[in-house]
Enzyme design. Structure first.
Site: not given
Ligand code: GLU
Length: 503
Positions: A259-261
């Site tokens: 994911s983006k995180r």
């Protein structure tokens, strides 16, 4: 006829996982002489970003993937659509979905639900407090036809919901995962049509997959849980569902979902940093699929030949950024210099190290000094750094000193325990010797002859290190004599001089 689709939702950037889905569909279509359809699933209006359709088309094109039907960018950068099953943008097909939603109601497979937002919210809260999964309680499922008619007549807002049987099982055979069975009692009465007349993903994608004659659905594992709802719709409408293959999840090295995180995951940002499309595609081709041996480098042509859904695994595929970086470096090293130069010039221009000269493709201005340079000179710099580049954007940092006077502290000029005088003397000797060489002979072999002689007397590190530091302001760089040749006699001597003055 094999017909597959890539059906992204334009909610921002293209996720690297989306590119993998597109690639696998593309490979499957090309391998089987089928068609790839691009469909824009823009029915989630809250998450919709209009410019992302444009970005998406551009990014896919930049990656070198093409499709046979769907929206495409015209030469004027407007969006056209090609193919006989269009429109391929769901927001342009609302009537179609509305009609099928009503048809499902008529067939008894769906029903009108008039529950207010407030009631649903309260229901959800109660369910959460009772620790049961929040789900619609089927309140409107058994309204009498008269009641429904009355409500419709009084314009009470409604949604249309799927009538999921209370019990029983539904199963299907996934190409990658084999037979999968779902208990119907665990499935919510999914909204198919919202109160504003827009369909949800479930209705729209089933209707479109059918009308667009999709033969195989290849998509990420996260859609697996939607399959039973879709099958109920297919069955109710007496449509034959396409074959399905659900690709394994993409994972971070710690096995959490990619994911983006945990860093950038958008294809756009990889391209911006200077990942080559061929490296990206090669890398993601291996996220889930493997050729059955330990080879890793594949061209698209080879991938088409080797690709098979049977060789796609079930378990999550780890997205290893170091490996991608290595692969990108590999492709950069293999790239012909003319092509590499095209990519690198873009970064040098973007970072304003050089400025293009209007109407000239072979001449540029060094932004800091105003000097005009030829493309061949720039190519020499790029060729010199080719070995070290892993991301193309690194060309800026690696080659900056060719375009600007390097900034560094005098300490950098010292090799190991050299004294100030030693450094000074060595640089002065280099300067004297270099000054004797005519400009036409200011080339590596001649420079080498001189420097090696000096190095014999004064020590290799003692000569090369201060020279490198003076020319580049860096601890690591390509060999200093090659740099000197590219910089030319005047600049080389100037920089040595400046270093001497710093001591
Ligand atoms: N629009 C869905 C997405 O954003 C497509 C899911 C599917 O392929 O059915 O990924």
């Amino acid at each position: 006829m094999i017909r597959v689709r890539f059906a992204p939702s334009p909610t921002g950037f293209l996720h690297i996982g989306g590119l993998r889905t597109c690639l696998y569909n593309w490979l499957f279509a090309r391998k089987n002489k089928g068609k790839l359809i691009l469909r824009i699933e823009d029915t989630d209006r809250e998450r919709f970003l209009p410019e992302s359709i444009f970005n998406l088309l551009k990014t896919l094109e930049e990656c070198g993937l093409d499709w046979d039907e769907g929206p495409v960018l015209s030469s004027k950068n407007t969006i056209k659509q090609k193919g006989r099953y269009g429109p391929y943008i769901q927001s342009q097909r609302l009537k179609i979905y509305q009609n099928f939603a009503k048809k499902l109601v008529d067939l008894g497979a769906a029903y009108y639900c008039f529950c207010s937002k407030q009631r649903l919210e309260e229901l959800r809260k109660t369910q959460i407090s009772l620790k049961i999964p929040p789900r619609y309680d089927k309140h409107c499922r058994n309204l009498s036809p008269e009641q429904v008619k009355k409500n419709l007549k009084s314009n009470i807002p409604y949604v249309i919901r799927l009538k999921v049987p209370d019990q029983g099982k539904i199963k299907f055979k996934d190409i990658i995962r084999g037979e999968i069975e779902f208990e119907l009692k665990n499935i919510d009465d999914q909204i198919l049509l919202k109160s504003d007349g827009w369909p949800t993903y479930h209705l729209a994608s089933v209707v479109d997959d059918h009308l667009m004659k999709i033969s195989h659905i290849i998509r990420g594992e996260e859609w697996l849980s939607s399959v039973p709802k879709h099958l109920l719709i297919y069955n109710a409408l007496k449509w034959k569902p396409p074959k399905m293959a659900h690709l394994p999840l993409l994972l971070n090295p710690d096995l959490s979902k990619l994911s983006k995180r945990k860093g950038d995951v958008s294809v756009e940002s990889f391209l911006q940093k200077g990942y080559l499309p061929e490296a990206l595609l090669n890398f993601i081709a291996l996220l889930g699929w493997n050729p059955g041996n330990d080879e890793e480098i594949f061209s698209l042509k080879q991938l088409i030949r080797l690709f098979s859904l049977k060789k796609v695994g079930k378990s999550g595929a780890v997205f290893n950024r170091e490996k991608l970086l290595w692969m990108n470096g590999y492709y950069i090293r293999k790239m012909p210099i003319d092509k590499l130069a095209k990519y690198c010039l873009k970064f040098l221009i973007q970072e304003e190290l050089i400025t293009p000269i209007h109407n000239k493709k072979t001449k540029f201005k060094i932004t800091a000094t105003g000097e005009i340079v030829q493309i061949n000179w720039l190519k020499k710099i790029i060729a010199l750094e080719q070995e070290r580049l892993k991301e193309l954007k690194q060309i800026v940092e690696l080659s900056e000193f060719f375009f600007k006077e390097p900034k560094y502290e005098a300490e950098l000029l010292f090799w190991k325990k050299m004294t100030k005088n030693q450094v000074k003397e060595n640089l002065e000797s280099i300067k004297t010797e270099f000054s004797k060489i005519p400009i036409s002979k200011f080339k590596k072999p001649f420079l080498e002859e001189i420097i090696l002689k000096l190095a014999e007397k004064r020590g290799r590190g003692e000569v090369f290190w201060p020279l490198r530091a003076a020319l580049t302001g860096k601890k690591a760089s390509p060999p200093p004599l090659e740099i000197a040749e590219i910089l030319g006699r005047e600049k080389t001597i100037q920089r040595i001089d400046k270093a001497i003055k710093m001591l």
